[in-house]
Structures are given as C-alpha cells and as structure tokens.
Scaffold this active site. Structure first.
Site, PDB file in Angstrom:
ATOM      1  N   ASN A   1       0.877  -1.178   0.000  1.00  0.00           N
ATOM      2  CA  ASN A   1       0.000   0.000   0.000  1.00  0.00           C
ATOM      3  C   ASN A   1       0.911   1.224   0.000  1.00  0.00           C
ATOM      4  O   ASN A   1       1.499   1.564   1.025  1.00  0.00           O
ATOM      5  CB  ASN A   1      -0.885  -0.042   1.259  1.00  0.00           C
ATOM      6  CG  ASN A   1      -1.721   1.223   1.415  1.00  0.00           C
ATOM      7  OD1 ASN A   1      -1.772   2.058   0.494  1.00  0.00           O
ATOM      8  ND2 ASN A   1      -2.364   1.372   2.560  1.00  0.00           N
TER       9      ASN A   1
ATOM     10  N   LYS B   1       0.105   4.219  -0.242  1.00  0.00           N
ATOM     11  CA  LYS B   1      -0.544   5.401   0.361  1.00  0.00           C
ATOM     12  C   LYS B   1      -0.352   6.616  -0.565  1.00  0.00           C
ATOM     13  O   LYS B   1      -0.331   6.446  -1.784  1.00  0.00           O
ATOM     14  CB  LYS B   1      -0.013   5.629   1.783  1.00  0.00           C
ATOM     15  CG  LYS B   1      -0.135   4.343   2.623  1.00  0.00           C
ATOM     16  CD  LYS B   1       0.077   4.541   4.099  1.00  0.00           C
ATOM     17  CE  LYS B   1      -0.090   3.212   4.819  1.00  0.00           C
ATOM     18  NZ  LYS B   1       0.022   3.317   6.267  1.00  0.00           N
TER      19      LYS B   1
ATOM     20  N   HIS C   1      -9.355   1.234   5.131  1.00  0.00           N
ATOM     21  CA  HIS C   1      -8.069   1.408   5.829  1.00  0.00           C
ATOM     22  C   HIS C   1      -8.283   2.370   7.005  1.00  0.00           C
ATOM     23  O   HIS C   1      -9.091   3.294   6.914  1.00  0.00           O
ATOM     24  CB  HIS C   1      -7.021   1.954   4.862  1.00  0.00           C
ATOM     25  CG  HIS C   1      -5.642   1.914   5.427  1.00  0.00           C
ATOM     26  ND1 HIS C   1      -5.189   2.855   6.331  1.00  0.00           N
ATOM     27  CD2 HIS C   1      -4.632   1.038   5.258  1.00  0.00           C
ATOM     28  CE1 HIS C   1      -3.958   2.551   6.686  1.00  0.00           C
ATOM     29  NE2 HIS C   1      -3.585   1.455   6.047  1.00  0.00           N
TER      30      HIS C   1
ATOM     31  N   GLU D   1      -6.671   4.783   7.985  1.00  0.00           N
ATOM     32  CA  GLU D   1      -6.456   6.198   7.634  1.00  0.00           C
ATOM     33  C   GLU D   1      -7.704   6.787   6.973  1.00  0.00           C
ATOM     34  O   GLU D   1      -8.002   7.965   7.138  1.00  0.00           O
ATOM     35  CB  GLU D   1      -5.211   6.322   6.744  1.00  0.00           C
ATOM     36  CG  GLU D   1      -3.949   6.127   7.577  1.00  0.00           C
ATOM     37  CD  GLU D   1      -2.782   5.494   6.852  1.00  0.00           C
ATOM     38  OE1 GLU D   1      -2.761   5.477   5.614  1.00  0.00           O
ATOM     39  OE2 GLU D   1      -1.871   4.996   7.556  1.00  0.00           O
TER      40      GLU D   1
ATOM     41  N   GLU E   1      -4.928  -4.767  10.713  1.00  0.00           N
ATOM     42  CA  GLU E   1      -3.879  -3.774  10.937  1.00  0.00           C
ATOM     43  C   GLU E   1      -4.144  -3.039  12.248  1.00  0.00           C
ATOM     44  O   GLU E   1      -4.990  -2.128  12.280  1.00  0.00           O
ATOM     45  CB  GLU E   1      -3.861  -2.751   9.792  1.00  0.00           C
ATOM     46  CG  GLU E   1      -3.622  -3.358   8.429  1.00  0.00           C
ATOM     47  CD  GLU E   1      -3.060  -2.331   7.444  1.00  0.00           C
ATOM     48  OE1 GLU E   1      -1.987  -2.591   6.911  1.00  0.00           O
ATOM     49  OE2 GLU E   1      -3.685  -1.272   7.253  1.00  0.00           O
TER      50      GLU E   1
ATOM     51  N   GLY F   1       3.056   2.326  10.804  1.00  0.00           N
ATOM     52  CA  GLY F   1       4.068   3.372  10.663  1.00  0.00           C
ATOM     53  C   GLY F   1       4.839   3.683  11.933  1.00  0.00           C
ATOM     54  O   GLY F   1       5.523   4.705  12.010  1.00  0.00           O
TER      55      GLY F   1
ATOM     56  N   SER G   1       3.822  -2.119  10.323  1.00  0.00           N
ATOM     57  CA  SER G   1       5.275  -2.205  10.527  1.00  0.00           C
ATOM     58  C   SER G   1       5.876  -3.548  10.108  1.00  0.00           C
ATOM     59  O   SER G   1       6.801  -4.049  10.752  1.00  0.00           O
ATOM     60  CB  SER G   1       5.632  -1.869  11.979  1.00  0.00           C
ATOM     61  OG  SER G   1       5.289  -0.526  12.264  1.00  0.00           O
TER      62      SER G   1
HETATM   63  P1  13P Z   1       3.387   0.431   7.648  1.00  0.00           P
HETATM   64  O1  13P Z   1       3.843  -0.869   7.006  1.00  0.00           O
HETATM   65  O2  13P Z   1       4.098   1.627   7.155  1.00  0.00           O
HETATM   66  O3  13P Z   1       3.312   0.295   9.126  1.00  0.00           O
HETATM   67  O4  13P Z   1       1.842   0.639   7.138  1.00  0.00           O
HETATM   68  C1  13P Z   1       0.966  -0.397   7.251  1.00  0.00           C
HETATM   69  C2  13P Z   1      -0.262  -0.039   6.498  1.00  0.00           C
HETATM   70  O5  13P Z   1      -1.017   0.837   6.900  1.00  0.00           O
HETATM   71  C3  13P Z   1      -0.542  -0.762   5.249  1.00  0.00           C
HETATM   72  O6  13P Z   1      -1.826  -0.547   4.805  1.00  0.00           O
END
Ligand code: 13P
Length: 252
Positions: free
Chosen positions: A11, A13, A99, A101, A169, A175, A214
């Site tokens: 992803n 983003k 997601h 976010e 997640e 992150g 992560s």
């Molecule tokens: P990270 O791998 O940067 O922690 O992000 C995970 C994520 O949100 C994937 O959709």
C-alpha cells in the site's frame, strides 16, 4: 498458512510520482517474473494517479495492481471520487477498503466500508477490507470485540474467499515500528476468522487474512508462518524494491 495462497500487498498510500512509481513497480514485476512458480500473489496499490499506467506496465506479468479506495456508486455526481467500475477499467484487480487512515481522515464507518465492498465485488474487483483496534482499545482489552464487530459491520454477505481479503492492521502498529507479538497476531487472526464465519460461513476458512503494521523484511519471516496469517499488507516497506522484495521473499 494452511492451503490458502498468501498475498503480499504493498500500500503505497499518498506516495509516488510517475517516474519513480513506474520504476518501482517495474522492478518488482521483473523480479517476480524471474520466479518460475511463485508460492504467493504479489500486489502493488499505487496512488490513483498511477494505477492505470502501472496496470499497463504490469500487464502480462505476475504482478497484480490495486487501488486504495473506491466510491460505492458506479457513476454520478461525486466530484473527486473514483468508482469501482473505473478502477476495474483502469486495469486493477484489487481495491483496499476501510483502511484506518480512511476511517479516521474521511470518517468512514463500517456501513460505508460494507457498501464500498459490495460495489467493488459487483464491479469484479477483489476487496481488501481493513480492520484493527486503536491503542486505547487494545489497552482496554477490547481488541477481539472491536475486530469482530468491524468484520460483522464491514464484510458484505456476498463476500467469498475469491472476491474478498481481510487485512488486520492494529492502528498503533501502522508506521510506528511497533508490532504485536506473534502470539497476539495469531490469536486475533483466529478470532477474526471465527467472526468472518458468522458472516460468510464456510468461505471464511478459505479467505486470506493479511497482517499489516510495521511489516519489514526483518520481521516478515516471524509473522508469515503463523497458521492464520495469509500474507501481509505493507506500507512504508513497500516503497523500496529491496525492502518489499525482502518481504515477498519470506513467502515465495
Ligand atoms: P506500515 O507498514 O508503514 O506500518 O503501514 C501499514 C499499512 O497501513 C498498510 O496498509
């Protein structure tokens, strides 16, 4: 990992301009094509500006392409949105939905995620439906309840193992460089599969449940062999070919 075919999904983003994005996807496709019979599916989900160009570049390769969100309608007066039919038309096979976010930034509820997933499936896309608890919810021992209710609220009745993937997640692991223990991940995945069984019955046993938060080349080999983990949804580490490939390598 049972007999479910793992999926390693990147992803991106809101990252990636044309030149670097095409180069990254091209590098992953080239490495993947060198593997005669990969034991996992590999997917990149670039920003909407790049999906069509990357899908075109990936055509004929083993690399799949997906989007990061879609609208719940096929067409209409929805300025700035992209319909699942358009995403399919751009050459995508998958779309990430719900997601954390988007649940936070765009106030997406379980009902909205479910409607989007229905629309995506109807358009012939595979929906990657994301769930996961916040740190406060984990501290209050609510992880299983929160994840189960997100599954029951976000997964449409028409979901099957073929058209749906679940991504667990934990919000606090995204992150941050922090991850749950492998025992915690396995426990949550097993409970998520139970909740999924209540929604889609026997299909749940065949449905892929990815871990995200992560994931790095250094820890992927701890999570991937867990019995109810069927791949990874990778954020930061999907932006560099060597890092992403390191994670793919733990499954391939
Ligand atoms: P990270 O791998 O940067 O922690 O992000 C995970 C994520 O949100 C994937 O959709």
């Amino acid at each position: 990992m049972s007999n479910r075919r793992p999926l390693i999904a990147g992803n991106w983003k809101m990252n990636g301009l044309t030149k670097d994005g095409l180069a990254l996807a091209g590098e992953i496709a080239t490495r993947l094509n060198k593997v005669a019979s990969p034991n996992c599916d590999v997917l990149v989900c670039p920003p909407m500006t790049l999906v069509a160009a990357i899908a075109q570049k990936a055509e004929g390769s083993k690399l799949s392409v997906g989007a990061q969100d879609c609208h719940m309608n096929e067409t209409g007066a929805h300025t700035g949105d992209t319909s699942p039919v358009m995403i399919k038309d751009a050459g995508c096979e998958y779309v990430i939905l719900g997601h954390s976010e988007r649940r936070t930034d765009h106030k997406e509820t379980n009902e909205v995620v479910k409607a989007k997933a229905s629309a995506a499936i109807k358009a012939g896309l595979k929906a990657i439906i994301c769930i996961g608890e916040t740190e406060a919810e984990r501290d209050a021992n609510k992880t299983i309840d929160v994840c189960a209710s997100q599954i029951k609220g976000s997964v449409p009745a028409e979901s099957t193992a073929e058209n749906t993937v679940i991504a667990y997640e934990p919000v606090w692991a995204i992150g941050t460089g922090r991850t749950p223990t492998t025992a915690d991940v396995q426990e949550v995945h097993a409970e998520v599969r139970k909740a999924l069984t209540e929604v889609i019955g026997a299909e749940a046993a065949k449905t892929r449940i990815l871990y995200g938060g992560s994931v790095k080349p250094t820890n992927a080999s701890e999570f991937m062999p867990l019995p109810d983990v069927d791949g990874a949804l990778v954020g930061g580490a999907s932006l560099k070919a060597d890092d992403f490939w390191g994670i793919v390598d733990s499954c391939i």
